[in-house]
Design an enzyme around this catalytic site. Structure first.
Site, PDB file in Angstrom:
ATOM      1  N   LYS A   1       0.807  -1.226   0.000  1.00 31.48           N
ATOM      2  CA  LYS A   1       0.000   0.000   0.000  1.00 31.48           C
ATOM      3  C   LYS A   1       0.843   1.281   0.000  1.00 31.48           C
ATOM      4  CE  LYS A   1      -4.373  -1.309   2.176  1.00 31.48           C
ATOM      5  NZ  LYS A   1      -5.321  -0.931   3.211  1.00 31.48           N
TER       6      LYS A   1
ATOM      7  N   ASP B   1     -10.467   3.543   1.966  1.00 32.41           N
ATOM      8  CA  ASP B   1     -10.683   3.015   3.325  1.00 32.41           C
ATOM      9  C   ASP B   1     -11.438   4.006   4.213  1.00 32.41           C
ATOM     10  OD1 ASP B   1      -9.512   0.552   2.900  1.00 32.41           O
ATOM     11  OD2 ASP B   1      -7.528   1.195   3.565  1.00 32.41           O
TER      12      ASP B   1
END
Ligand code: ATR
Length: 295
Positions: free
Chosen positions: A69, A105
Site C-alpha cells: 500500500k 478506506d
C-alpha cells in the site's frame, strides 16, 4: 465479436484468502459488466512491473494490499487527497494510460458508520472519538473522522508512531476536527467517548494477540457511556474479544465487514462508473468468509 473483458487485479503478497475477488466478481456479474477480478501474488521486486502493466488494456485498475500500500504511492501518476493523507493507496484507477492512486478506506469507514443508525457521519461533528492504533488503517480512519469534524484521541502502543500520524495530519487545520495523542492509559478517556474504533490487529484470528482487547482491559469497558458505539475493523472472527466484551454490556457494535464491503463498493464505482450493488457484494463477502454457511 465480443469486446475484450476488463480486468482488475489485487496486488498482494501473499495473495492469501482475500474476500475482494468474491465481492467484485459477484458485482460484475450482477450488473452484466464484462470484467473479472483476480488476486495476484506480487513480490516487492515485481511490484513496479505489475503496476506498469495496469496502464494498458484491458485493465480498469487494481486494489492494493499488504505489503504494497505504501510502495504503490510512488508508482502512480497522481494521488487523491485521501491517499496522500493516508500515506497509502488501496485502489488504482487506470484511465487513458494514466494511473490515479486512491484510498477508499476512510470513505468506506464513514459509509459503514452510517449503517449503525446513530446519525453518523453527520453527527461526528459533535462526537468524541477514541481511535486505537496508528498504522495504515488508523491513518485513513483518523483522516475521515477529522474531515467530518470529529474530536479524535489517538492511542497506540508505540506512542511515537501516533505522534507521527498526528504531525502528518496537522495540515488539515482548524476547519476540520481536532486530534490529540493519548500518552497516558486510555481508561481516563473512556467515560467521555462517543465512538471507540479499534484499528489494531489485536483480536484478529492469526494476529499478534487473538484473545486480548487492544490497549484496554475488559473491565475498563464499564467506564464507557451506555450510548457509545464500538467499531472493530477486524472481521475475522466476526465477534472479536473487544466486541464480545462490548456486547456483554449491551453496547452498539460493528465489526470490520461493513467497512470492507464499502471500501470495495467505492473502488468498484471508481473503476466502472456504475453504482455498486452493495448488498450483492456484502452477501458475496459473507459467503467468502463462511463458505460452508457456518458462523
Ligand atoms: P494496518 O495497515 O492494518 O493498520 P499496521 O500498519 O501493521 O497495520 O498497524 C498495526 C497496528 O496494530 C499498529 O497500531 C500496532 O501498534 P504499534 O504501532 O505499537 O506496533 C498495532 N498492534 C499490533 N500488534 C499489537 C499488540 N500486540 N498490542 C497492541 N497493538 C498492536
Amino acid at each position: 465479436m465480443e469486446a475484450r473483458r476488463g480486468r482488475v487485479v489485487l496486488l498482494a503478497h501473499p495473495a492469501g484468502h482475500s474476500l475482494s475477488p468474491h465481492m467484485h466478481n459477484a458485482a460484475f456479474s450482477a450488473l452484466g459488466i464484462a470484467a473479472e477480478y483476480e488476486a495476484l501474488d506480487v513480490t516487492p521486486e515485481g511490484l513496479a512491473r505489475a503496476v506498469a502493466a495496469l496502464r494498458h488494456e484491458p485493465y480498469l485498475g487494481a486494489n492494493v494490499t499488504v505489503p504494497h500500500k505504501e510502495a504503490v504511492f510512488g508508482l502512480v501518476d497522481e494521488l487523491t487527497p485521501e491517499a496522500a493523507a493516508a500515506g497509502a493507496v488501496n485502489t488504482v484507477v487506470a484511465r487513458g494510460g494514466r494511473l490515479v492512486g486512491h484510498n477508499t478506506d476512510g470513505g468506506g469507514f464513514l459509509r459503514a458508520l452510517a449503517e449503525l443508525g446513530t446519525g453518523y457521519p453527520a453527527g461526528l461533528a459533535e462526537a468524541q472519538c477514541l481511535v486505537l492504533g496508528a498504522g495504515g488503517a488508523a491513518r485513513a480512519v483518523v483522516h475521515a473522522l477529522l474531515c467530518a469534524g470529529a474530536r479524535v484521541s489517538l492511542a497506540n502502543r508505540n506512542v511515537a508512531r501516533a505522534e507521527r500520524l498526528a504531525a502528518d495530519l496537522a495540515h488539515l487545520g482548524s476547519a476540520s476536527g481536532s486530534l490529540r495523542v493519548c500518552t497516558a492509559h486510555v481508561s481516563s478517556l473512556l467515560p467521555s467517548t462517543d465512538l471507540l474504533v479499534n484499528t489494531t490487529s489485536v483480536g484478529m484470528s492469526g494476529g499478534p494477540d487473538p484473545s486480548r482487547l487492544p490497549l484496554i482491559e475488559p473491565e475498563d469497558l464499564e467506564l464507557l457511556p451506555a450510548d457509545v458505539a464500538v467499531v472493530d475493523l477486524v472481521y475475522r472472527p466476526a465477534v472479536t474479544p473487544l466486541l464480545a466484551a462490548a456486547k456483554a454490556r449491551d453496547l452498539l457494535v460493528q465489526n470490520g465487514l461493513p467497512m470492507l464491503v464499502w471500501q470495495g463498493a467505492l473502488a468498484f464505482e471508481l473503476w466502472t462508473g456504475a453504482p455498486a450493488p452493495v448488498e450483492v457484494m456484502r452477501n458475496a463477502a459473507e459467503r467468502g468468509l463462511h463458505p460452508t454457511g457456518r458462523r
